[in-house]
Write a protein that holds these residues in place. Structure first.
Motif, PDB file in Angstrom:
ATOM      1  N   VAL A   1      41.262  46.542  34.775  1.00  0.00           N
ATOM      2  CA  VAL A   1      40.577  45.256  34.704  1.00  0.00           C
ATOM      3  C   VAL A   1      40.585  44.649  36.101  1.00  0.00           C
ATOM      4  O   VAL A   1      41.651  44.504  36.705  1.00  0.00           O
ATOM      5  CB  VAL A   1      41.265  44.310  33.705  1.00  0.00           C
ATOM      6  N   THR A   2      39.413  44.316  36.596  1.00  0.00           N
ATOM      7  CA  THR A   2      39.283  43.715  37.923  1.00  0.00           C
ATOM      8  C   THR A   2      38.516  42.407  37.795  1.00  0.00           C
ATOM      9  O   THR A   2      37.411  42.387  37.253  1.00  0.00           O
ATOM     10  CB  THR A   2      38.567  44.648  38.900  1.00  0.00           C
ATOM     11  N   VAL A   3      39.114  41.336  38.277  1.00  0.00           N
ATOM     12  CA  VAL A   3      38.500  40.021  38.208  1.00  0.00           C
ATOM     13  C   VAL A   3      38.180  39.562  39.628  1.00  0.00           C
ATOM     14  O   VAL A   3      39.084  39.433  40.458  1.00  0.00           O
ATOM     15  CB  VAL A   3      39.420  39.007  37.517  1.00  0.00           C
ATOM     16  N   SER A   4      36.923  39.328  39.877  1.00  0.00           N
ATOM     17  CA  SER A   4      36.503  38.887  41.212  1.00  0.00           C
ATOM     18  C   SER A   4      36.443  37.366  41.279  1.00  0.00           C
ATOM     19  O   SER A   4      36.139  36.696  40.294  1.00  0.00           O
ATOM     20  CB  SER A   4      35.145  39.485  41.553  1.00  0.00           C
TER      21      SER A   4
ATOM     22  N   ARG B   1      45.147  31.957  26.674  1.00  0.00           N
ATOM     23  CA  ARG B   1      43.913  32.563  27.186  1.00  0.00           C
ATOM     24  C   ARG B   1      43.624  33.910  26.526  1.00  0.00           C
ATOM     25  O   ARG B   1      42.463  34.286  26.371  1.00  0.00           O
ATOM     26  CB  ARG B   1      43.997  32.768  28.706  1.00  0.00           C
ATOM     27  N   PHE B   2      44.686  34.638  26.174  1.00  0.00           N
ATOM     28  CA  PHE B   2      44.538  35.962  25.582  1.00  0.00           C
ATOM     29  C   PHE B   2      44.916  35.910  24.107  1.00  0.00           C
ATOM     30  O   PHE B   2      45.783  35.124  23.700  1.00  0.00           O
ATOM     31  CB  PHE B   2      45.452  36.965  26.280  1.00  0.00           C
TER      32      PHE B   2
ATOM     33  N   ASN C   1      40.197  35.760  27.778  1.00  0.00           N
ATOM     34  CA  ASN C   1      39.263  34.703  28.183  1.00  0.00           C
ATOM     35  C   ASN C   1      39.764  34.002  29.434  1.00  0.00           C
ATOM     36  O   ASN C   1      40.940  34.109  29.792  1.00  0.00           O
ATOM     37  CB  ASN C   1      39.099  33.697  27.048  1.00  0.00           C
ATOM     38  N   SER C   2      38.876  33.266  30.068  1.00  0.00           N
ATOM     39  CA  SER C   2      39.227  32.497  31.268  1.00  0.00           C
ATOM     40  C   SER C   2      39.967  33.359  32.286  1.00  0.00           C
ATOM     41  O   SER C   2      41.001  32.965  32.833  1.00  0.00           O
ATOM     42  CB  SER C   2      40.085  31.276  30.890  1.00  0.00           C
ATOM     43  N   LEU C   3      39.435  34.528  32.538  1.00  0.00           N
ATOM     44  CA  LEU C   3      40.095  35.461  33.452  1.00  0.00           C
ATOM     45  C   LEU C   3      40.081  34.922  34.881  1.00  0.00           C
ATOM     46  O   LEU C   3      39.132  34.246  35.302  1.00  0.00           O
ATOM     47  CB  LEU C   3      39.419  36.815  33.382  1.00  0.00           C
TER      48      LEU C   3
ATOM     49  N   GLN D   1      33.673  38.500  36.613  1.00  0.00           N
ATOM     50  CA  GLN D   1      33.865  37.359  37.510  1.00  0.00           C
ATOM     51  C   GLN D   1      34.928  36.409  36.936  1.00  0.00           C
ATOM     52  O   GLN D   1      35.137  36.357  35.719  1.00  0.00           O
ATOM     53  CB  GLN D   1      32.556  36.616  37.715  1.00  0.00           C
ATOM     54  N   ALA D   2      35.543  35.666  37.828  1.00  0.00           N
ATOM     55  CA  ALA D   2      36.512  34.665  37.399  1.00  0.00           C
ATOM     56  C   ALA D   2      35.877  33.720  36.382  1.00  0.00           C
ATOM     57  O   ALA D   2      34.723  33.304  36.547  1.00  0.00           O
ATOM     58  CB  ALA D   2      37.039  33.885  38.597  1.00  0.00           C
ATOM     59  N   GLY D   3      36.643  33.412  35.335  1.00  0.00           N
ATOM     60  CA  GLY D   3      36.142  32.586  34.256  1.00  0.00           C
ATOM     61  C   GLY D   3      35.522  33.369  33.120  1.00  0.00           C
ATOM     62  O   GLY D   3      35.234  32.802  32.057  1.00  0.00           O
ATOM     63  N   GLY D   4      35.311  34.657  33.330  1.00  0.00           N
ATOM     64  CA  GLY D   4      34.697  35.491  32.319  1.00  0.00           C
ATOM     65  C   GLY D   4      35.688  36.013  31.288  1.00  0.00           C
ATOM     66  O   GLY D   4      36.870  35.648  31.291  1.00  0.00           O
TER      67      GLY D   4
END
Length: 123
Positions: free
Chosen positions: A119-122, A67-68, A84-86, A13-16
């Motif tokens: 990598v998939t960010v929802s 973030r990375f 982080n903070s994806l 999830q977003a923020g993960g």
């Protein structure tokens, strides 16, 4: 020829956060500068991060800076990418690669690539 295998991708999830790994074959990993790239559907391959063979130098793409974090453990022939903070814009296939040229930010200067990890960010 070195072989590279990425792992650690998935759905988040977003923020993960996620941590990607890249394991290299052979006994000369510690002499290679390495990089991470990513490619989203319909887009060009994008520079994400670079790490020198000792780990002393690192560079990041503007979109992931702060973030990375890229790191490596030469004794284990492994490089990592802590993400982080994806956000959904980070969704892509992530590749690790070995640098052979001088331009750490250019995919053209890398000559060995892994198969990639999704990598998939929802949102």
């Amino acid at each position: 020829q070195v072989q590279l295998v990425e792992s650690g991708g998935g759905l988040v999830q977003a923020g993960g956060s996620l941590r990607l790994s890249c394991v290299a074959s052979g006994r000369t990993f510690s002499s290679y500068d390495m990089g991470w790239f990513r490619q989203a559907p319909g887009k060009e391959r994008e520079f994400v991060a670079f790490i020198s063979f000792t780990g002393a130098r690192t560079y990041y793409g503007d979109s992931v800076k702060d973030r990375f974090t890229v790191s490596r453990v030469n004794a284990e022939n492994t490089m990592f990418l802590q993400m982080n903070s994806l956000n959904p814009e980070d969704t892509a296939v992530y590749y690790c690669a070995r640098l052979r040229g001088r331009r750490h930010y250019s995919a053209d200067d890398y000559n060995a690539w892994g198969q990639g990890t999704q990598v998939t960010v929802s949102s």
